[in-house]
Design a protein around this motif. Structure first.
Motif, PDB file in Angstrom:
ATOM      1  N   UNK A  85      64.697  50.696 -33.823  1.00 20.09           N
ATOM      2  CA  UNK A  85      63.486  51.322 -32.786  1.00 20.09           C
ATOM      3  C   UNK A  85      62.616  50.379 -32.071  1.00 20.09           C
ATOM      4  N   UNK A  86      62.326  49.183 -32.776  1.00 17.11           N
ATOM      5  CA  UNK A  86      61.639  48.108 -32.041  1.00 17.11           C
ATOM      6  C   UNK A  86      62.352  47.583 -30.673  1.00 17.11           C
ATOM      7  N   UNK A  87      63.503  47.497 -30.696  1.00 10.94           N
ATOM      8  CA  UNK A  87      64.491  47.047 -29.939  1.00 10.94           C
ATOM      9  C   UNK A  87      64.435  47.892 -28.857  1.00 10.94           C
ATOM     10  N   UNK A  88      64.780  49.353 -29.333  1.00  4.69           N
ATOM     11  CA  UNK A  88      64.553  50.423 -28.034  1.00  4.69           C
ATOM     12  C   UNK A  88      63.435  50.366 -27.309  1.00  4.69           C
ATOM     13  N   UNK A  89      62.215  50.393 -27.831  1.00  7.30           N
ATOM     14  CA  UNK A  89      60.846  50.237 -27.472  1.00  7.30           C
ATOM     15  C   UNK A  89      60.742  49.047 -26.462  1.00  7.30           C
ATOM     16  N   UNK A  90      61.182  48.021 -26.688  1.00  7.53           N
ATOM     17  CA  UNK A  90      60.981  46.700 -25.816  1.00  7.53           C
ATOM     18  C   UNK A  90      62.101  46.959 -24.785  1.00  7.53           C
ATOM     19  N   UNK A  91      63.349  47.158 -24.927  1.00  9.06           N
ATOM     20  CA  UNK A  91      64.323  47.085 -23.922  1.00  9.06           C
ATOM     21  C   UNK A  91      63.853  48.298 -22.984  1.00  9.06           C
ATOM     22  N   UNK A  92      63.561  49.438 -23.517  1.00 12.01           N
ATOM     23  CA  UNK A  92      62.888  50.523 -22.488  1.00 12.01           C
ATOM     24  C   UNK A  92      62.009  50.034 -21.659  1.00 12.01           C
ATOM     25  N   UNK A  93      60.819  49.126 -22.160  1.00 13.27           N
ATOM     26  CA  UNK A  93      60.011  48.807 -21.154  1.00 13.27           C
ATOM     27  C   UNK A  93      60.222  47.555 -20.655  1.00 13.27           C
ATOM     28  N   UNK A  94      60.972  46.574 -21.023  1.00 14.98           N
ATOM     29  CA  UNK A  94      61.208  45.330 -20.331  1.00 14.98           C
ATOM     30  C   UNK A  94      62.461  45.170 -20.032  1.00 14.98           C
ATOM     31  N   UNK A  95      63.677  45.851 -20.084  1.00 16.77           N
ATOM     32  CA  UNK A  95      64.923  45.518 -20.059  1.00 16.77           C
ATOM     33  C   UNK A  95      65.425  44.918 -20.971  1.00 16.77           C
ATOM     34  N   UNK A  96      66.652  44.438 -21.002  1.00 21.55           N
ATOM     35  CA  UNK A  96      67.338  43.594 -22.374  1.00 21.55           C
ATOM     36  C   UNK A  96      67.197  42.140 -22.054  1.00 21.55           C
ATOM     37  N   UNK A  97      67.477  41.729 -20.697  1.00 18.50           N
ATOM     38  CA  UNK A  97      67.530  40.519 -20.224  1.00 18.50           C
ATOM     39  C   UNK A  97      66.293  39.648 -20.639  1.00 18.50           C
ATOM     40  N   UNK A  98      65.074  40.298 -20.764  1.00 12.59           N
ATOM     41  CA  UNK A  98      63.817  39.713 -20.781  1.00 12.59           C
ATOM     42  C   UNK A  98      63.388  39.681 -22.155  1.00 12.59           C
ATOM     43  N   UNK A  99      64.173  40.376 -23.032  1.00  7.92           N
ATOM     44  CA  UNK A  99      63.495  40.370 -24.339  1.00  7.92           C
ATOM     45  C   UNK A  99      64.426  39.583 -25.346  1.00  7.92           C
ATOM     46  N   UNK A 100      63.760  38.565 -26.140  1.00 10.31           N
ATOM     47  CA  UNK A 100      64.812  37.751 -27.109  1.00 10.31           C
ATOM     48  C   UNK A 100      64.936  38.493 -28.180  1.00 10.31           C
ATOM     49  N   UNK A 101      66.207  38.111 -29.067  1.00  8.46           N
ATOM     50  CA  UNK A 101      66.302  38.413 -30.242  1.00  8.46           C
ATOM     51  C   UNK A 101      65.092  38.114 -31.528  1.00  8.46           C
ATOM     52  N   UNK A 102      64.738  37.035 -31.140  1.00  7.16           N
ATOM     53  CA  UNK A 102      63.365  36.740 -32.044  1.00  7.16           C
ATOM     54  C   UNK A 102      62.296  37.408 -31.704  1.00  7.16           C
ATOM     55  N   UNK A 103      61.996  37.727 -30.418  1.00  6.63           N
ATOM     56  CA  UNK A 103      60.926  38.685 -30.039  1.00  6.63           C
ATOM     57  C   UNK A 103      60.947  40.150 -31.003  1.00  6.63           C
ATOM     58  N   UNK A 104      62.179  40.601 -30.850  1.00  6.63           N
ATOM     59  CA  UNK A 104      62.510  41.913 -31.612  1.00  6.63           C
ATOM     60  C   UNK A 104      62.292  41.752 -32.907  1.00  6.63           C
ATOM     61  N   UNK A 105      62.705  40.730 -33.783  1.00  5.98           N
ATOM     62  CA  UNK A 105      62.533  40.393 -34.988  1.00  5.98           C
ATOM     63  C   UNK A 105      60.877  40.181 -35.362  1.00  5.98           C
ATOM     64  N   UNK A 106      60.344  39.407 -34.528  1.00  4.88           N
ATOM     65  CA  UNK A 106      58.850  39.408 -34.625  1.00  4.88           C
ATOM     66  C   UNK A 106      58.051  40.805 -34.661  1.00  4.88           C
ATOM     67  N   UNK A 107      58.311  41.442 -33.677  1.00  9.68           N
ATOM     68  CA  UNK A 107      57.669  42.950 -33.366  1.00  9.68           C
ATOM     69  C   UNK A 107      58.250  43.766 -34.749  1.00  9.68           C
ATOM     70  N   UNK A 108      59.363  43.715 -35.192  1.00  7.76           N
ATOM     71  CA  UNK A 108      59.973  44.693 -36.075  1.00  7.76           C
ATOM     72  C   UNK A 108      59.671  43.974 -37.662  1.00  7.76           C
ATOM     73  N   UNK A 109      58.686  42.826 -37.596  1.00  2.56           N
ATOM     74  CA  UNK A 109      58.348  42.339 -38.867  1.00  2.56           C
ATOM     75  C   UNK A 109      59.628  42.075 -39.632  1.00  2.56           C
ATOM     76  N   UNK A 110      60.684  41.444 -39.176  1.00  6.49           N
ATOM     77  CA  UNK A 110      61.998  41.021 -39.909  1.00  6.49           C
ATOM     78  C   UNK A 110      62.509  39.867 -39.442  1.00  6.49           C
ATOM     79  N   UNK A 111      63.014  39.085 -40.419  1.00  6.23           N
ATOM     80  CA  UNK A 111      63.430  37.757 -40.499  1.00  6.23           C
ATOM     81  C   UNK A 111      64.754  37.729 -39.444  1.00  6.23           C
ATOM     82  N   UNK A 112      65.062  36.518 -38.771  1.00  7.40           N
ATOM     83  CA  UNK A 112      66.355  36.440 -37.998  1.00  7.40           C
ATOM     84  C   UNK A 112      67.438  36.706 -38.720  1.00  7.40           C
ATOM     85  N   UNK A 113      67.502  36.419 -40.037  1.00 10.03           N
ATOM     86  CA  UNK A 113      68.666  36.468 -40.883  1.00 10.03           C
ATOM     87  C   UNK A 113      68.922  37.691 -41.254  1.00 10.03           C
TER      88      UNK A 113
END
Lengths: 197, 197
Positions: free
Chosen positions: B13-41
């Motif tokens: 759901x975090x990815x959906x929100x970020x992608x929805x707003x900024x597109x996919x290209x502009x959003x990094x996986x780490x940004x999604x993790x940070x926003x979702x309070x989840x580690x990269x692993x």
DNA sequence: AAATATATTACGATTTTTGTATTTTATTAT
DNA sequence: ATAATAAAATACAAAAATCGTAATATATTT
């Protein structure tokens, strides 16, 4: 540096648009060049890096704001009407501005734009302060209001606005900015039982 | 892979929100993790890469659309009223969607999401087609309209919408999508002199 | 024709992003 | 309480993107 070249203003206005929409961090120099139909070399003829581009975009934004502000203040209408117009102007001027842009200016350490924004905004503030000061002496603004307090708030405002917690309450950055502007402007005038002292 | 884990849906759901707003290209996986309070692993426990995350975000969007569509169709109201509700739903559902998101789905070769979107959208289309076909047999929809044509348009629509030239005419992607939806829905009903044949 | 501005291409340096491995800390189930 | 599992934190190599510069070619202007 030929600052009134066509290419120069192409780059600047393209950058303003992209930064405005997506913030600075998410936009690359090459993207700006591509959108402005300008080669990377041409870019570096005018700007030494992204931070400088950011500073000039800020300059452009504030310069345009000042210009519009002065135009309204020079009109032959009452002070209160002028303030209403300024509010409307602020509404137009902040349309579609992204939280990302505000955020990059105030929280992106790498770019270091915060100081520049505050410096330029302060210059603008100073001019507005003079106008309000005159209005206060004429009794148009509450005399017991310390203008310094309002301007202190103003300087802090944009910084405070970059807090995502605050933004959650509003549907857009514009709405938040307008809430603040409304508060300041409509809290400024003496009303009903508020004597002019 | 535990697909109903809390972390999993946080990421999605975090990815959906970020992608929805900024597109996919502009959003990094780490940004999604940070926003979702989840580690990269943890991210890589559920998704193998960004493209897969994109596919699942698309799935989520379309699944939710289908669910809402069905809910409306199951209501005890007239077909025309159902269509009006669907229009309203589309309006809500496309709110604030960015051109960047549409663009990344349809024009970002690297991600290769176009096929996936078309496949999933086609499944949805098929269901809607059945409903419209029934309505047509009942004379609620013009009998001389080839439904295939409408669905051909529908499949092409999102792709066409990613053209910046077209978007320039509108203030937002949502407005453009609504223009299209309005055209299709309100062009579908027999009106005044339009006989049912 | 000469000087200047810009585009194109290339390229090394840096930074960001990606994806994985390792270790440590919680959480859950037995 | 203990073992098993999940997740966080940290580190890190590989890949990709971005940055900034250089060299050359092509327009444009003087």
């Amino acid at each position: 540096m030929n600052t009134n070249s066509q290419k120069y203003s192409d780059i600047l206005s393209t950058a303003k648009e992209l930064f405005w929409k997506h913030g600075i961090r998410r936009v690359s120099i090459e993207e700006v060049c591509r959108e402005a139909n300008v080669s990377k070399m041409t870019f570096y003829r005018f700007f030494s890096n992204k931070a400088e581009l950011g500073r000039e975009v800020i300059d452009k934004i504030i310069d345009e704001s000042i210009e519009k502000y002065r135009e309204i203040m020079s009109r032959d209408i009452s002070f209160e009407e002028k303030m209403k117009e300024q509010l409307l102007l602020k509404f137009e001027g902040t349309r579609e501005i992204s939280a990302e842009f505000i955020n990059d200016i105030f929280s992106n350490e790498k770019l270091g734009l915060k100081e520049h924004w505050l410096k330029r905004a302060d210059e603008f503030s100073h001019e507005v302060r003079q106008d309000l000061s005159v209005a206060q002496k004429q009794g148009i603004i509450r005399k017991d209001l310390k203008l310094d307090f309002v301007f202190y708030l103003n300087n802090k405002a944009a910084e405070i606005f970059s807090d995502p917690k605050l933004l959650e309450i509003y549907t857009s950055m514009q709405e938040l900015i307008m809430e603040y502007a409304n508060l300041v402007f409509y809290g400024i005038f003496p009303r009903n039982s508020n004597e002019t002292k």
